[in-house]
Design an enzyme around this catalytic site. Sequence first.
Site, short mmCIF file in Angstrom:
data_model
loop_
_atom_site.label_atom_id
_atom_site.label_comp_id
_atom_site.label_asym_id
_atom_site.label_seq_id
_atom_site.Cartn_x
_atom_site.Cartn_y
_atom_site.Cartn_z
N SER A 99 19.06 35.76 5.58
CA SER A 99 20.50 36.04 5.45
C SER A 99 21.26 34.80 5.90
CB SER A 99 20.87 37.22 6.36
OG SER A 99 22.26 37.33 6.49
N TYR A 135 20.90 42.67 14.09
CA TYR A 135 20.62 42.12 12.74
C TYR A 135 20.55 40.60 12.78
CZ TYR A 135 21.19 41.46 7.66
OH TYR A 135 21.02 41.09 6.33
P1 NAD Z 1 19.36 47.66 0.26
O1 NAD Z 1 19.71 48.63 1.32
O2 NAD Z 1 19.62 48.01 -1.16
O3 NAD Z 1 17.83 47.22 0.36
C1 NAD Z 1 17.06 47.30 1.50
C2 NAD Z 1 15.76 47.95 1.11
O4 NAD Z 1 14.88 47.94 2.24
C3 NAD Z 1 15.96 49.41 0.69
O5 NAD Z 1 15.28 49.62 -0.53
C4 NAD Z 1 15.32 50.18 1.83
O6 NAD Z 1 14.75 51.42 1.42
C5 NAD Z 1 14.27 49.21 2.30
N1 NAD Z 1 13.83 49.50 3.66
C6 NAD Z 1 14.59 49.73 4.76
N2 NAD Z 1 13.81 50.02 5.80
C7 NAD Z 1 12.53 49.95 5.36
C8 NAD Z 1 11.27 50.15 5.96
N3 NAD Z 1 11.14 50.48 7.27
N4 NAD Z 1 10.15 50.00 5.20
C9 NAD Z 1 10.25 49.67 3.90
N5 NAD Z 1 11.42 49.47 3.26
C10 NAD Z 1 12.53 49.63 3.99
O7 NAD Z 1 20.13 46.31 0.65
P2 NAD Z 1 19.93 44.81 0.12
O8 NAD Z 1 21.22 44.17 0.30
O9 NAD Z 1 19.28 44.81 -1.19
O10 NAD Z 1 18.95 44.24 1.24
C11 NAD Z 1 17.74 43.56 0.93
C12 NAD Z 1 17.50 42.44 1.93
O11 NAD Z 1 18.51 41.45 1.75
C13 NAD Z 1 17.57 42.86 3.39
O12 NAD Z 1 16.55 42.21 4.12
C14 NAD Z 1 18.93 42.37 3.83
O13 NAD Z 1 18.99 42.09 5.20
C15 NAD Z 1 19.06 41.11 3.00
N6 NAD Z 1 20.42 40.64 2.81
C16 NAD Z 1 21.33 41.31 2.09
C17 NAD Z 1 22.60 40.79 1.92
C18 NAD Z 1 23.66 41.46 1.09
O14 NAD Z 1 24.81 40.99 1.07
N7 NAD Z 1 23.38 42.54 0.38
C19 NAD Z 1 22.96 39.59 2.54
C20 NAD Z 1 22.01 38.94 3.30
C21 NAD Z 1 20.74 39.46 3.42
#
Ligand code: NAD
Length: 271
Positions: A156, A169
Amino acid sequence: MQAPTQPQVLAGQKALVTGGSSGIGAGVAVALAQAGADVVVAYHSSADGANEIVAQIQALGRQARAVKADVSCRDDVQALFEQSIAAFGTLDILISNAGLQRDAAFVDMTLQDWQQVIDTNLTGMFLCCQLAAREFLRRGPRPVSRALGKIVCMSSVHEVIPWAERANYAASKGGVKLLMQSIAQELAPKRIRINSIGPGAIKTPINREAWETPEARDKLLELIPYGRIGEPEDIGRAAMWLCSDAADYITGQTLFVDGGMTLYPEFADGG
Ligand code: NAD
């Protein structure tokens, strides 16, 4: 069968994407399949979401499987890798993407808020990266890629930007940065490439309240010099490239895909 929309730079490769049933993970899973990879879509709770992504990948003419696993649970991760390797023979690519937020003011943050985020975002990353590296080493070189194997850690912008009321986080993503760099250093001689992607604000369920209303959206856009909120496809294309031989000399790096969020936009007018 749909015509491929990308050069098949990952043809014949086998990928595993955690958190693949939604958001960024779903976007990456489809992008890898568009580039020719077969994909295991690992999911935590949404079988429907995972099956939908599996169907999209199969419509591209690629193989796909949905496998349920909690990445913070060692036995689940072990079973996830065993099932993936049984299905596809081996793995060439891991996208360690599963993650979550449990936001709270620091003085109110419970040990459970802290532990759940660290267990998923950091310990889950450790467990998945370790089993992927072991599999790459077990099966040896394959003609499909110059590297023995590739890992992309979904970090991130908060691996470098502190984040009030989200200390758990930010600490987890800061941890991912040095986990990624340390194992990249250790495994480079084995020709295993490990990099991170640092997304900025990408429109997914994790941050719905930040883009859902026009007011929230305008406030968020103040942090993004490029003037738009990212889409999962933006991350999908970056992951596809990082896993391809075009990026074969790249390891131990974080690629920020953030529309300039890490450029300190508040200083654009002289600060
Ligand atoms: P999201 O909530 O759609 O995806 C997160 C996924 O992780 C979900 O499918 C959830 O079921 C899964 N998950 C959560 N806990 C889990 C566990 N214990 N075991 C297995 N799976 C698990 O959100 P996203 O934005 O797609 O996030 C994906 C990644 O991207 C994350 O690591 C998040 O920190 C990172 N991220 C997202 C953003 C953003 O702006 N969306 C920015 C920076 C980083």
